[in-house]
Design an enzyme around this catalytic site. Structure first.
Site, PDB file in Angstrom:
ATOM      1  N   SER A   1       0.824  -1.213   0.000  1.00 27.00           N
ATOM      2  CA  SER A   1       0.000   0.000   0.000  1.00 27.00           C
ATOM      3  C   SER A   1       0.860   1.265   0.000  1.00 27.00           C
ATOM      4  O   SER A   1       2.014   1.261   0.423  1.00 27.00           O
ATOM      5  CB  SER A   1      -0.908   0.026   1.231  1.00 27.00           C
ATOM      6  OG  SER A   1      -1.773  -1.078   1.243  1.00 27.00           O
TER       7      SER A   1
HETATM    8  N1  SAH Z   1      -0.872  -4.597   4.108  1.00 27.78           N
HETATM    9  C1  SAH Z   1      -0.341  -4.953   2.820  1.00 27.78           C
HETATM   10  C2  SAH Z   1      -1.364  -4.679   1.738  1.00 27.78           C
HETATM   11  C3  SAH Z   1      -1.338  -5.700   0.700  1.00 27.78           C
HETATM   12  S1  SAH Z   1      -2.610  -5.539  -0.519  1.00 27.78           S
HETATM   13  C4  SAH Z   1       0.937  -4.224   2.497  1.00 27.78           C
HETATM   14  O1  SAH Z   1       1.081  -3.056   2.893  1.00 27.78           O
HETATM   15  O2  SAH Z   1       1.793  -4.789   1.835  1.00 27.78           O
HETATM   16  C5  SAH Z   1      -3.937  -6.483   0.185  1.00 27.78           C
HETATM   17  C6  SAH Z   1      -3.621  -7.900   0.589  1.00 27.78           C
HETATM   18  O3  SAH Z   1      -4.853  -8.527   0.950  1.00 27.78           O
HETATM   19  C7  SAH Z   1      -3.020  -8.765  -0.513  1.00 27.78           C
HETATM   20  O4  SAH Z   1      -1.823  -9.329  -0.068  1.00 27.78           O
HETATM   21  C8  SAH Z   1      -4.078  -9.828  -0.767  1.00 27.78           C
HETATM   22  O5  SAH Z   1      -3.550 -11.089  -1.136  1.00 27.78           O
HETATM   23  C9  SAH Z   1      -4.781  -9.873   0.577  1.00 27.78           C
HETATM   24  N2  SAH Z   1      -6.139 -10.430   0.530  1.00 27.78           N
HETATM   25  C10 SAH Z   1      -7.065 -10.310  -0.455  1.00 27.78           C
HETATM   26  N3  SAH Z   1      -8.194 -10.958  -0.126  1.00 27.78           N
HETATM   27  C11 SAH Z   1      -7.981 -11.504   1.108  1.00 27.78           C
HETATM   28  C12 SAH Z   1      -8.775 -12.321   1.985  1.00 27.78           C
HETATM   29  N4  SAH Z   1     -10.019 -12.685   1.684  1.00 27.78           N
HETATM   30  N5  SAH Z   1      -8.224 -12.690   3.164  1.00 27.78           N
HETATM   31  C13 SAH Z   1      -6.958 -12.326   3.511  1.00 27.78           C
HETATM   32  N6  SAH Z   1      -6.176 -11.573   2.713  1.00 27.78           N
HETATM   33  C14 SAH Z   1      -6.664 -11.174   1.531  1.00 27.78           C
END
Ligand code: SAH
Length: 213
Positions: free
Chosen positions: A64
């Site tokens: 993010s």
């Molecule tokens: N906090 C992370 C954001 C990653 S983007 C960072 O700063 O790097 C959002 C993340 O949510 C992705 O890694 C994606 O795989 C995860 N995600 C999507 N759907 C999900 C679900 N149902 N349960 C858990 N994680 C999920």
């Protein structure tokens, strides 16, 4: 795995930018100043790591934007020793921010590749979540509930009921809600079945995916 004075300089500039965009919490800004974001990203993108932007990580996901991380973290109002659930571990960067604030962090990721990378990587930097789960954020972590705060880092088409029920009274769920564009929304649990809701403008996240997507 190198963090140099040059990286620190770039980090300080990033913190200034994030502060100018409206983030006031000193603790959140200090966390951003401390965490080597370049190490959470592909080394090919290292020179961009301290731009205030989201970047691709494995499994078609993103790390993010720092401002967004700071904004969500500020809304969560984390206190030392709070039990916090993060949905969407991704790179682990947001996880590290929560740990810097002194929270006990539980985090869920549904992409096995990302889950494995983050699980190996975070302890190398000294970041130790209480529990990292390879699972589904729509379900939360009922066996570890209740949480003082829940932070969803992917765009949710609707608010998963399970997450609301896993909050303490007084606890907050920070969740971007919507399909293409998301409205940052905070639910505060006021009683067993009472919640207040507040909205904080538009953001764009990768989608919170259902099991079979
Ligand atoms: N906090 C992370 C954001 C990653 S983007 C960072 O700063 O790097 C959002 C993340 O949510 C992705 O890694 C994606 O795989 C995860 N995600 C999507 N759907 C999900 C679900 N149902 N349960 C858990 N994680 C999920």
């Amino acid at each position: 795995m190198k963090d140099t004075p040059k990286h620190q300089g770039l980090r300080n500039q990033l913190v200034e930018i994030v502060a100018l965009k409206g983030i006031k919490s000193k603790k959140v800004l200090e966390a951003l100043a401390k965490i080597p974001r370049h190490l959470f990203m592909d080394s090919a993108l290292e020179s961009h790591a301290y731009e205030d932007k989201a970047f691709p990580i494995a499994s078609n996901q993103t790390i993010s934007q720092p401002y967004t991380v700071a904004f969500q973290t500020e809304l969560l109002q984390v206190k030392t020793n709070d039990k916090i659930l993060e949905v969407g571990t991704g790179s682990g960067y947001q996880t590290a921010v929560l740990l810097e604030l002194g929270a006990k962090v539980y985090t869920i990721e549904r992409q096995n590749e990302l889950f494995k990378i983050a699980k190996r990587f975070l302890p190398k930097l000294g970041y130790r979540p209480k529990y990292m789960s390879f699972g589904d954020g729509y379900i939360g972590l009922p066996e570890y509930a209740p949480f003082n705060g829940i932070l969803v880092t992917a765009g949710a088409p609707f608010v998963p009921k399970a997450l609301l029920t896993q909050l303490t009274i007084g606890g907050k769920l920070v969740i971007p809600v919507g399909e293409k564009v998301q409205i940052m929304t905070v639910y505060t649990r006021k009683g067993e079945k009472e919640f207040s809701k507040k909205e904080y403008g538009e953001f764009r996240f990768v989608p919170l995916l259902k099991d079979k997507e």
